[in-house]
Design a protein around this motif. Structure first.
Motif, short mmCIF file in Angstrom:
data_model
loop_
_atom_site.label_atom_id
_atom_site.label_comp_id
_atom_site.label_asym_id
_atom_site.label_seq_id
_atom_site.Cartn_x
_atom_site.Cartn_y
_atom_site.Cartn_z
N VAL A 143 -50.95 -22.11 -44.30
CA VAL A 143 -50.74 -21.96 -42.86
C VAL A 143 -52.02 -21.50 -42.17
O VAL A 143 -52.41 -22.03 -41.11
CB VAL A 143 -49.58 -20.98 -42.59
N ILE A 144 -52.71 -20.52 -42.77
CA ILE A 144 -53.97 -20.04 -42.19
C ILE A 144 -55.01 -21.16 -42.17
O ILE A 144 -55.75 -21.33 -41.19
CB ILE A 144 -54.48 -18.81 -42.96
N THR A 153 -48.89 -18.89 -47.22
CA THR A 153 -49.67 -18.20 -46.18
C THR A 153 -51.07 -18.77 -46.09
O THR A 153 -51.60 -18.96 -44.98
CB THR A 153 -49.72 -16.69 -46.49
N ILE A 213 -48.55 -16.42 -52.40
CA ILE A 213 -49.44 -16.37 -51.24
C ILE A 213 -49.91 -17.77 -50.82
O ILE A 213 -50.56 -17.90 -49.78
CB ILE A 213 -50.68 -15.49 -51.51
#
Length: 323
Positions: free
Chosen positions: A40-41, A37, A34
């Protein structure tokens, strides 16, 4: 003779035979999966939010965009917007529109979901596919479609209303401008937003109805319960967690509506601004941009949504504890 030797006590938690279990090593595999992700967030969302929070306490204009350092003004931007009557007007528009749009979206979406649950398998799939076309339509496309439907030149709605008798709807609809006043503008905007949002509510309600045992409805029918009482006594309590989530999501979506209103009303009709359009106009709507003011308005809108979301999450947690 009795054995009088003292008994040997075992140390608590210690094994007397066999090998000790090896300690489990922490598994970093899920965190590594994770991690991209999260990165990126953080880059696309958290860092811009931090920048907006910083700029809301600064004076940022053309000079700062050309490379000059920003001037820290403290809470001056917030004092200006809170003392501006236009800010409270846009906040009122935002709240009233959200209340009406969320209510209509939930009502229409729930009715469509109940209808899909009553239809046969083939007909339900056909209607659900047609309904999801509205959900898949981009906001820009939907705004252009409704701007054409309610337009003064060749608008289908005005043409249909003009064909009706005058004693029903009055006359003069052929050249009626729906985007001249805030009330008529938000009427069209509400129809557009509800048309786009109700399919998601309908499919969510349909999925919840499929999980309710049919024996409960059979028992309610045997007891003589009508459709209205069955919904409020059986369907609504069973689907209450789903409705709470839908309410939160609808409030967030309707509070920050921007694209549809920007295309329908434009920047000239300031009387129809909401908070999102007001923040955009302050930050980018003039030759002298005020990014600090726009950031302050965006931060206020974000805090309002966070408070509303926190309240509904608290209600959901309490609902789960009482079960």
């Amino acid at each position: 003779m009795l054995d009088t030797a003292p008994a040997v006590r075992r140390a608590p938690g210690r094994r007397t035979s066999g090998r000790a279990r090896p300690r489990r090593r922490p598994r970093f595999g899920p965190y590594l999966l994770i991690a991209p992700t999260v990165v990126v967030i953080a880059v696309l969302m958290f860092w811009p939010m931090v920048q907006i929070g910083i700029m809301s306490f600064q004076k940022v204009g053309n000079r700062q965009l050309r490379g000059e350092p920003a001037e820290t003004v403290g809470t001056e931007n917030f004092e200006k917007i809170f003392n501006d009557p236009f800010f409270w007007q846009t906040l009122r528009h935002t709240v009233l529109f959200a209340v009406v749009a969320v209510s209509l979206t939930l009502v229409v979406g729930t009715l469509v979901g109940l209808l899909l649950n009553k239809l046969g398998k083939r007909m339900s799939s056909f209607v659900a596919g047609g309904v999801m076309v509205a959900w898949a339509t981009p906001p820009v496309t939907a705004a252009i479609i409704f701007s054409w439907l309610f337009g003064t030149t060749g608008g289908l709605v005005n043409w249909c209303l003009d064909l009706l008798p005058d004693f029903l709807v009055g006359g003069g609809w052929n050249d009626y401008n729906w985007f001249a006043t805030p009330l008529s503008t938000y009427t069209v905007l509400t129809v557009c937003v509800v048309w786009q949002a109700c399919p998601f509510v309908a499919v969510s309600v349909l999925a919840g109805l499929k999980s309710v045992p049919g024996e409960l409805y059979e028992a309610a029918r045997v007891d003589g319960s009508g459709p209205w009482r069955t919904f409020w006594s059986l369907t609504y309590p069973m689907l209450k967690p789903i409705f709470l989530v839908l309410v939160v999501m609808s409030i967030i979506w309707d509070f920050k509506v921007f694209t549809q209103l920007f295309i329908m009303a434009g920047m000239a009709n300031r009387d129809a601004f909401n908070l999102s359009l007001y923040g955009y106009s302050e930050a980018f709507g003039s030759l002298n941009p005020k990014l600090g003011m726009g950031s302050a308005i965006a931060l206020v809108l974000t805090l309002i949504l966070l408070v509303v979301t926190a309240l509904y999450v608290r209600v959901m947690v309490r609902q789960g504890e009482t079960r």
